[in-house]
Design a protein around this motif. Sequence first.
Motif, PDB file in Angstrom:
ATOM      1  N   ILE A   1       5.614   2.086  -5.797  1.00 19.04           N
ATOM      2  CA  ILE A   1       5.634   1.505  -7.140  1.00 19.04           C
ATOM      3  C   ILE A   1       6.964   1.817  -7.792  1.00 19.04           C
ATOM      4  CG2 ILE A   1       4.570   1.460  -9.425  1.00 19.04           C
ATOM      5  CD1 ILE A   1       2.479   2.993  -6.838  1.00 19.04           C
ATOM      6  N   PHE A   2       7.621   0.781  -8.304  1.00 16.56           N
ATOM      7  CA  PHE A   2       8.826   0.968  -9.102  1.00 16.56           C
ATOM      8  C   PHE A   2       8.471   0.795 -10.571  1.00 16.56           C
ATOM      9  CE2 PHE A   2      10.728  -0.456  -5.030  1.00 16.56           C
ATOM     10  CZ  PHE A   2      11.547   0.646  -4.797  1.00 16.56           C
ATOM     11  N   LEU A   3       8.762   1.807 -11.372  1.00 19.98           N
ATOM     12  CA  LEU A   3       8.578   1.718 -12.817  1.00 19.98           C
ATOM     13  C   LEU A   3       9.939   1.361 -13.422  1.00 19.98           C
ATOM     14  CD1 LEU A   3       6.977   2.008 -15.408  1.00 19.98           C
ATOM     15  CD2 LEU A   3       7.303   4.484 -15.289  1.00 19.98           C
TER      16      LEU A   3
ATOM     17  N   SER B   1       5.508 -14.894 -14.065  1.00 19.57           N
ATOM     18  CA  SER B   1       4.407 -14.051 -13.602  1.00 19.57           C
ATOM     19  C   SER B   1       4.484 -13.879 -12.090  1.00 19.57           C
ATOM     20  CB  SER B   1       3.066 -14.650 -13.998  1.00 19.57           C
ATOM     21  OG  SER B   1       2.912 -15.949 -13.422  1.00 19.57           O
ATOM     22  N   HIS B   2       4.040 -12.725 -11.614  1.00 16.55           N
ATOM     23  CA  HIS B   2       4.113 -12.400 -10.190  1.00 16.55           C
ATOM     24  C   HIS B   2       2.948 -11.474  -9.873  1.00 16.55           C
ATOM     25  CE1 HIS B   2       5.605 -10.905  -6.342  1.00 16.55           C
ATOM     26  NE2 HIS B   2       6.575 -11.794  -6.375  1.00 16.55           N
ATOM     27  N   PRO B   3       2.267 -11.690  -8.749  1.00 16.24           N
ATOM     28  CA  PRO B   3       1.098 -10.855  -8.432  1.00 16.24           C
ATOM     29  C   PRO B   3       1.444  -9.384  -8.225  1.00 16.24           C
ATOM     30  CG  PRO B   3       1.692 -12.264  -6.567  1.00 16.24           C
ATOM     31  CD  PRO B   3       2.473 -12.745  -7.740  1.00 16.24           C
ATOM     32  N   LEU B   4       2.699  -9.072  -7.954  1.00 15.48           N
ATOM     33  CA  LEU B   4       3.093  -7.676  -7.729  1.00 15.48           C
ATOM     34  C   LEU B   4       3.753  -7.061  -8.952  1.00 15.48           C
ATOM     35  CD1 LEU B   4       4.553  -8.014  -4.104  1.00 15.48           C
ATOM     36  CD2 LEU B   4       2.339  -7.070  -4.776  1.00 15.48           C
TER      37      LEU B   4
ATOM     38  N   GLU C   1      -7.391   3.247 -22.287  1.00 15.92           N
ATOM     39  CA  GLU C   1      -7.621   1.849 -21.917  1.00 15.92           C
ATOM     40  C   GLU C   1      -6.476   1.314 -21.060  1.00 15.92           C
ATOM     41  OE1 GLU C   1      -7.766  -2.465 -24.216  1.00 15.92           O
ATOM     42  OE2 GLU C   1      -8.549  -0.691 -25.254  1.00 15.92           O
ATOM     43  N   GLU C   2      -5.235   1.637 -21.445  1.00 17.52           N
ATOM     44  CA  GLU C   2      -4.081   1.140 -20.694  1.00 17.52           C
ATOM     45  C   GLU C   2      -4.006   1.771 -19.305  1.00 17.52           C
ATOM     46  OE1 GLU C   2      -2.023  -1.398 -21.492  1.00 17.52           O
ATOM     47  OE2 GLU C   2      -3.496  -1.636 -23.100  1.00 17.52           O
TER      48      GLU C   2
ATOM     49  N   PHE D   1      -4.484  -2.342 -11.464  1.00 15.38           N
ATOM     50  CA  PHE D   1      -3.349  -3.047 -10.867  1.00 15.38           C
ATOM     51  C   PHE D   1      -2.835  -2.309  -9.631  1.00 15.38           C
ATOM     52  CE2 PHE D   1       1.367  -3.103 -10.672  1.00 15.38           C
ATOM     53  CZ  PHE D   1       1.543  -4.407 -10.233  1.00 15.38           C
ATOM     54  N   LEU D   2      -2.818  -0.995  -9.670  1.00 14.33           N
ATOM     55  CA  LEU D   2      -2.296  -0.205  -8.555  1.00 14.33           C
ATOM     56  C   LEU D   2      -3.308  -0.069  -7.421  1.00 14.33           C
ATOM     57  CD1 LEU D   2      -0.467   2.651 -10.508  1.00 14.33           C
ATOM     58  CD2 LEU D   2       0.521   0.572  -9.525  1.00 14.33           C
ATOM     59  N   GLY D   3      -4.546  -0.497  -7.644  1.00 12.45           N
ATOM     60  CA  GLY D   3      -5.551  -0.441  -6.587  1.00 12.45           C
ATOM     61  C   GLY D   3      -6.182   0.926  -6.419  1.00 12.45           C
TER      62      GLY D   3
END
Length: 410
Positions: free
Chosen positions: A10-12, A179-182, A197-198, A205-207
């Motif tokens: 994951i890139f933040l 928009s992008h699924p990743l 909540e966030e 999203f991260l699974g």
Amino acid sequence: MIDAQGNNLIFLLCAPRSGSSLATVMLQNHSKVFATQEMWYLMSLYDLKNNPLRPYGGMGIIKQFYNAIVPNEVFEQACRSFSLQIYNGLLQGSGADLVVDKSPRYYYILEFLDKLFPQSKRIWLIRNPFSILSSYKKVYADSHEGFNLADELYNPQFNIKMTDLTAGMFRYYDYFSESHPLAYRLFYEQMVSKPEEEMHKLCTFLGISYEQGIEKYGNPVNSVKSDMFYSMGVGDPLLANHTEPHLNSIHNWKEVLQKNEVEMYGRVLGARLFHQLGYSEQLAEAEKWVGVKFDDEPDQELLQLRTTQLAEVTGCKWQAKYRMQSEKAGIQTEPDVIHNASVDSQVFQLQTTLRALEMRLENSYLEQKRLRKQLDTIRNKVNLVKSLIPFGHRITHWASDHLIHRRRKP
């Protein structure tokens, strides 16, 4: 484990001072996530192909080697292999499955990220631009680095913080414009006002399953990971003053910034950016305060200046309006690269020789331009001196006459 496509990586991504340290410290509190404050090392890999000053010399040789001798696909494969060793090495013994690489200035290498790890997930942390500017001023104004927007924003000298606030902002804006699924948009204001909540939505999203209390980073689930996170000593120096998200930094831009700073920065970014990011209300508040209606369009001349400066300083080349790539790149394993190179070694060698010759020709052309510029400078100096000679002669005659007249006086 991170694989060659970037799964479990994951890139933040965000402009510096957007709250990435806060987002990361909450994520690393999850048992399945490993994160340090900042890594930045992918930029160092990318810069191997550029031409920085090195104490042992050989700048031209190094540039020639990476840009002419080593094919791009081989270079990228080598960077990918090295990165996998680093990322998976961090996972060993941690019990985590995912790695978060939080490096705000990765706007510098977005094309490189897409090529290396096309299946990595990318989080775009978005914050009110005036709050970002306020955070810069708050952190740097009293430090040895200093921060003065009025003096630095339009200063033609290269300044990485001014690049962050201008070209860097728009690089991420363009990159995540579709928009992008990743890709996932995380808003700072929502993250601090509704952290649980966030974090629920972000974990989805991260699974991974949400773990109760990860947003309360003052009570770390894994003390070893937490100690490593804080040991880096980078990121937000004010983060350790709190144990969980708070609302103090949402509206304080009105107390920290002066009117002229808000006006200058609003003119540079343009109104459209605020509207499309969801900060129309904050923009209207700023316009009412400073008494100015900002144009929709940003200051393209300044953005181009900062982009050009960064390219000159680093040697990097950006694709204009570059967006996150949608297609899944075909990543070869290391044996495949070797096999393909051996299929037609003659073509490979000829292509390598051609690149080397092209590099030498380019270097020769640049050297000629440098010498011509130097020659023109010297010629101009010679012409200037020549133009002063008659005047110098007149001064000499005047001085001589003056001395003669003084000697004749009784």
